[in-house]
Write an enzyme that holds these catalytic residues in place. Structure first.
Site, PDB file in Angstrom:
ATOM      1  N   ASP A  33       0.795  -1.241   0.000  1.00 58.56           N
ATOM      2  CA  ASP A  33       0.000   0.000   0.000  1.00 58.56           C
ATOM      3  C   ASP A  33       0.825   1.288   0.000  1.00 58.56           C
ATOM      4  OD1 ASP A  33      -1.919  -1.937   0.219  1.00 58.56           O
ATOM      5  OD2 ASP A  33      -2.775  -1.228   2.103  1.00 58.56           O
ATOM      6  N   LYS A 138      -6.521  -4.902  -3.256  1.00 56.62           N
ATOM      7  CA  LYS A 138      -7.179  -5.549  -2.114  1.00 56.62           C
ATOM      8  C   LYS A 138      -8.236  -4.618  -1.522  1.00 56.62           C
ATOM      9  CE  LYS A 138      -3.524  -4.287   1.232  1.00 56.62           C
ATOM     10  NZ  LYS A 138      -4.317  -3.526   2.184  1.00 56.62           N
ATOM     11  N   CYS A 171      -2.281  -2.310   7.774  1.00 64.49           N
ATOM     12  CA  CYS A 171      -2.213  -3.272   6.656  1.00 64.49           C
ATOM     13  C   CYS A 171      -0.984  -4.163   6.710  1.00 64.49           C
ATOM     14  CB  CYS A 171      -2.319  -2.527   5.335  1.00 64.49           C
ATOM     15  SG  CYS A 171      -3.979  -1.854   5.103  1.00 64.49           S
TER      16      CYS A 171
HETATM   17  C1  C5J Z   1      -3.241   0.782   5.409  1.00 62.07           C
HETATM   18  C2  C5J Z   1      -4.948   2.066   6.490  1.00 62.07           C
HETATM   19  N1  C5J Z   1      -2.719   0.539   4.206  1.00 62.07           N
HETATM   20  N2  C5J Z   1      -4.143   2.462   7.464  1.00 62.07           N
HETATM   21  N3  C5J Z   1      -4.471   1.358   5.438  1.00 62.07           N
HETATM   22  O1  C5J Z   1      -2.627   0.520   6.426  1.00 62.07           O
HETATM   23  O2  C5J Z   1      -6.115   2.362   6.504  1.00 62.07           O
END
Ligand code: C5J
Length: 229
Positions: A33, A138, A171
């Site tokens: 991400d 995802k 994540c």
């Molecule tokens: C991730 C989030 N990628 N913090 N998303 O950690 O909402």
């Protein structure tokens, strides 16, 4: 090291709670991400009041690690958190949680927030995927939930994951726990993972390596770069 040599090599990597036995032929670099919405000034993360510099410090080390991985032919996989443009895969609970002024699907400076195809949803230019590197879209926090990541890894003979990305406690942690339950050994790289909250960065990593490595190992990218090159 070239790819054919990598198939028989096992390298001992300094890590916590104890050394990690890296087998490059069975390992993949998993970058979670690293999206503009989370990392760039003006993105979703900053609009929520977060200091994105706490995430941006991961870009340099991850870029160096990615270059080393590409140079030796290590498998590289990227993920992006996001949803279909019609939001049909977005649970209403996720949309409404926290009662935000800006929520998933709303318009922001970088397009609709966390919607596939929008500028903010995409990976930052510094770490942009190249041909042959799978990008896993995802809908959840974990990269195994409602994706074909497990199939891709199993078909490639991958059993070890070198994990980078954001955010450490959300994540990254969720994905490492999912991976652990599926039998993967995860080495999480502390300098390549980031959180908007320093205390969560620390605790997120400590939770992984506690109790003899209950979810995996924690190490740093220079050790991997040195081992690969
Ligand atoms: C991730 C989030 N990628 N913090 N998303 O950690 O909402």
């Amino acid at each position: 090291m070239n790819h054919s040599e990598s198939e028989t090599i096992m390298i001992i990597i300094d890590a916590e709670p104890y050394e990690f036995h890296l087998e490059p032929a069975r390992a993949a670099l998993l970058i979670i991400d690293m999206q503009r919405d989370f990392l760039e000034p003006g993105g979703f993360g900053e609009s929520l009041g977060n200091d994105v510099s706490l995430l941006r410090r991961t870009i340099g080390p991850t870029k160096a690690l990615l270059a080393a991985a590409r140079a030796v032919g290590l498998k590289v996989i990227h993920t992006r958190e996001g949803h279909r443009p019609d939001l049909s895969d977005l649970p209403i609970a996720k949309k409404l949680r926290g009662n935000p002024t800006l929520s998933i699907g709303d318009k922001s400076a970088m397009g609709r927030i966390l919607v596939r195809g929008e500028i903010g949803h995409d990976i930052i230019p510094e770490l942009y995927p190249i041909a042959g590197e799978p990008v896993i879209d995802k809908p959840g926090k974990g990269a195994f939930y409602a994706t074909d990541l497990d199939t891709i890894l199993k078909n490639a003979g991958v059993t070890q994951l070198l994990v980078c990305g954001v955010t450490t406690e959300v994540c990254v942690n969720t994905t490492v726990r999912e991976a652990n339950d599926r039998g993967y050994d995860c080495l999480v790289l502390d300098d390549c993972c980031g959180s908007y909250f320093p205390e969560f960065q620390e605790m997120g990593l400590r939770m992984i390596k506690a109790q003899g490595g209950i979810f995996g190992w924690v190490g740093s990218s220079p050790a991997i770069i040195a081992a690969l090159t």
